[in-house]
Write a protein that holds these residues in place. Structure first.
Motif, short mmCIF file in Angstrom:
data_model
loop_
_atom_site.label_atom_id
_atom_site.label_comp_id
_atom_site.label_asym_id
_atom_site.label_seq_id
_atom_site.Cartn_x
_atom_site.Cartn_y
_atom_site.Cartn_z
N SER A 127 0.69 -1.51 0.25
CA SER A 127 0.00 0.44 0.10
C SER A 127 0.92 1.14 -0.14
O SER A 127 1.22 1.17 0.71
CB SER A 127 -1.17 0.01 1.43
OG SER A 127 -1.82 1.37 0.74
N ASP A 128 1.05 1.85 -1.24
CA ASP A 128 1.30 3.43 -1.61
C ASP A 128 0.75 4.47 -0.66
O ASP A 128 0.18 5.44 -0.81
CB ASP A 128 1.65 3.52 -2.87
CG ASP A 128 2.73 2.08 -3.06
OD1 ASP A 128 3.67 2.25 -2.13
OD2 ASP A 128 2.82 2.29 -4.12
N TYR A 129 2.14 5.13 0.36
CA TYR A 129 1.21 6.49 0.79
C TYR A 129 2.06 8.02 -0.38
O TYR A 129 3.30 7.39 -0.19
CB TYR A 129 0.83 6.32 2.03
CG TYR A 129 -0.04 5.88 2.73
CD1 TYR A 129 -1.27 5.31 3.11
CD2 TYR A 129 0.50 3.95 2.72
CE1 TYR A 129 -1.83 4.01 3.18
CE2 TYR A 129 0.19 2.87 3.06
CZ TYR A 129 -1.20 3.08 3.10
OH TYR A 129 -1.42 2.04 3.41
N ILE A 144 -2.02 6.38 -2.29
CA ILE A 144 -1.70 6.55 -3.52
C ILE A 144 -2.52 5.25 -4.37
O ILE A 144 -3.67 6.03 -5.05
CB ILE A 144 -0.53 6.48 -4.01
CG1 ILE A 144 0.12 8.16 -3.33
CG2 ILE A 144 -0.59 7.15 -5.96
CD1 ILE A 144 -0.42 9.14 -3.80
N GLU A 145 -1.84 4.39 -4.00
CA GLU A 145 -2.99 3.30 -4.34
C GLU A 145 -2.40 1.99 -3.64
O GLU A 145 -1.49 2.17 -2.67
CB GLU A 145 -2.80 3.07 -5.86
CG GLU A 145 -1.20 3.12 -6.06
CD GLU A 145 -0.50 1.59 -7.39
OE1 GLU A 145 -1.00 1.27 -7.76
OE2 GLU A 145 0.31 1.98 -7.94
N ILE A 146 -2.78 0.66 -3.50
CA ILE A 146 -2.57 -0.47 -3.45
C ILE A 146 -2.47 -1.62 -4.60
O ILE A 146 -2.87 -1.23 -5.31
CB ILE A 146 -3.43 -1.11 -2.17
CG1 ILE A 146 -2.57 -2.32 -1.39
CG2 ILE A 146 -5.01 -1.63 -2.96
CD1 ILE A 146 -3.15 -2.51 0.13
N ASN A 147 -1.15 -1.99 -5.23
CA ASN A 147 -0.63 -2.69 -5.40
C ASN A 147 -0.91 -4.70 -5.34
O ASN A 147 -0.20 -4.80 -3.79
CB ASN A 147 1.17 -2.54 -5.25
CG ASN A 147 1.14 -1.13 -6.33
OD1 ASN A 147 1.43 -1.08 -7.17
ND2 ASN A 147 1.91 -0.52 -4.51
N THR A 148 -1.94 -4.63 -6.02
CA THR A 148 -2.04 -6.43 -5.62
C THR A 148 -1.24 -7.46 -6.39
O THR A 148 -1.40 -8.55 -6.30
CB THR A 148 -2.97 -6.92 -5.49
OG1 THR A 148 -3.71 -6.51 -6.65
CG2 THR A 148 -4.05 -5.76 -4.30
MG MG Z 1 2.19 3.08 -8.01
#
Ligand code: MG
Ligand code: ADP
Length: 476
Positions: A127-129, A144-148
């Motif tokens: 999870s990016d912030y 910002i988004e979560i990368n799965t």
């Molecule tokens: Mg990204």
């Protein structure tokens, strides 16, 4: 720089040049490595992965908040992946206009129809912030988004703390060097993969890393492979092409590639349309999805990580549906949401269009893509929206509030890059791992962090995209 590196160091060009040389050698010694652009499939020539000369101050409270919410994000992603009705409704507009998401969705539906062969789920997400700066100097954590899918740099970020510690010591900043946190996502990610492998239950079966054609970032993955080998779990690196040529399922749907039984498929390729060069590549993806192998991620968890799902989650009442009796969890997750807006056809979408056209600099326009370089900013938002606003095509995008982190000065070290001071913005990632078997969550953990920093000239990010570089938080 507030509570960071003193100005007298930052502006001493002779010292900075010496420190940069020390830092690069430290990175090479620690194995913070990448293959070079010219020869991505050969380890004959390697360089350091790009990184900052100094760590970046991050407020402790916000950092801890990001770690604390991670297991809830893991649960949320997993719940979404098991809720076909939610996925269908959330993605209905997107799949009507976005071919790539539609294609993934068709695989998802086919698997649902046939019934999932494997009840073990393995999630390795990040999870990016960014820390949004308030007028009063405060900072708040905004996702910002979560990368799965293929969340990277867990390997290399396990090695960067010692690099910054060393640089700070050489710079005479002993106290600061002690404040660099230990970090070992490689071990944490491998621990979850090992758990899934063990539950799969065959000594002979291997963990298959499904890797890209150009493997510049191979060392990042090698760290995880090595952690698995330490546990006497065999790994192999294969490409879609290998699966196309040699992949098969036996009558129990066990997956074989090059005559090896595969217990876990860890996808590090397959998140971009460009990765699917032919129909055969899609067939290979479907073959793996149908198999008994544990997929990381499986197709529904892949879809759970789309930006459209992120936007729908921010709508009123949606989180409550996933956590009906846990208002504190809902609150904790929602506190990290930035403003997210639908562009679906209808009055709400109309409002979003008008809002974006009136103040494009306040927003980011995002298509359903991963890997950096796809988002749209500033006046280009108007151009794109003017083109699609009257058509259903606009449903391929979501709109998001632009986050404004406080800029911090640093030096970005990259091969062939000039040594110059830059105004920088950072993005904090938190790794989360989970393993579910049937209805039981057998593991749900926070597995470490990643700080990436880029020059503020760039709107978009991404280390692989050549914009951001590796960094470490210096808690303040
Ligand atoms: Mg990204
Ligand atoms: P991708 O899947 O391509 O990584 P992201 O949503 O992570 O897509 O966006 C890529 C980059 O764009 C981020 O790393 C960040 O630098 C920048 N970015 C994305 N969303 C925002 C936002 N809301 N505010 C400011 N910058 C953003």
């Amino acid at each position: 720089m507030a509570q960071g590196i003193p100005d007298k160091i930052m502006t001493n060009t002779t010292l900075i040049k010496d420190l940069a040389d020390v830092a690069k050698d430290a990175a090479l010694l620690q194995g913070v490595l990448m293959r070079i652009h010219e020869t991505p499939n050969s380890s004959e020539l390697v360089t350091y992965a790009p990184f900052t000369l100094f760590p970046t101050p991050v407020p402790k409270a916000v950092f801890l908040q990001a770690l604390a919410v991670q297991t809830h994000y893991n649960t949320l992603v997993d719940k979404i992946s098991q809720d076909p009705d939610f996925l269908e409704e959330a993605l209905a507009s997107t799949i009507a206009v976005d071919d790539f998401t539609a294609r993934l969705f068709r695989i998802h539906q086919q698997i649902l129809k046939e019934g999932r062969s494997q009840s073990i789920a393995l999630g390795l997400n990040r999870s990016d912030y960014m820390l949004d700066q308030g007028d009063d100097g405060s900072s708040s954590l905004k996702q910002i988004e979560i990368n799965t899918f293929a969340a990277s740099f867990g390997g290399l970020s396990s090695r960067t703390p010692d690099v910054h510690r060393h640089v700070l010591k050489v710079a005479g900043q002993l106290e600061e060097s002690r404040r660099i946190l230990d970090n070992n996502p490689a071990a944490g990610l491998a621990k979850a993969v090992a758990k899934a492998w063990e539950l799969y239950g065959s000594e002979r079966a291997v963990v298959m890393f499904l890797v890209e054609k150009g493997q510049r970032n191979i060392f990042d993955q090698r760290y995880i492979e090595n952690e698995l080998w330490k546990r006497n779990i065999s790994t192999m690196r294969k490409r879609f092409d290998d699966v196309i040529k040699t992949g098969s399922l036996d009558q129990d749907k066990r997956l074989f590639v090059d005559d090896q039984e595969v217990a876990v498929v860890y996808f590090r390729d397959g998140y971009m349309p460009e990765n699917y060069i032919s129909e055969k590549t899609w067939d290979a993806r479907l073959l793996m999805e149908r198999s008994l192998a544990v997929k990381c991620p499986d197709i529904s968890t892949h879809l759970a990580g789309t930006k459209k799902v992120q936007q729908v989650l921010a709508s009123p009442g949606v989180l409550e549906k996933f956590f009906p009796d846990q208002p504190r969890v809902v609150e904790q997750i929602r506190a990290t949401f930035a403003g997210l807006y639908t562009l679906d056809v209808g009055p709400e979408g109309e409002k979003t269009v008008a809002m974006a056209l009136a103040a494009p600099d306040r927003f980011v326009l995002k298509p359903q893509r991963e890997g950096g370089g796809n988002n749209i900013y500033g006046s280009e938002i108007c151009q794109v929206l003017q083109g699609v606003k009257e058509s259903t095509e606009r449903m391929a995008y979501i709109l998001m509030d632009k986050i404004h982190p406080a800029p911090v000065q640093n030096y970005l070290l990259r091969r062939d890059g000039p040594l110059k001071i830059s105004n920088c913005l950072s993005e904090l990632g938190v790794f989360g791992t989970y393993v579910r078997q049937g209805k039981d969550m057998v593991m749900n953990e926070c597995a470490g962090h990643l700080l990436r920093t880029k020059s503020s000239e760039h709107s978009d990010g991404g280390v692989a995209a050549g914009v951001a570089v590796l960094d470490n938080p210096l808690l303040v």
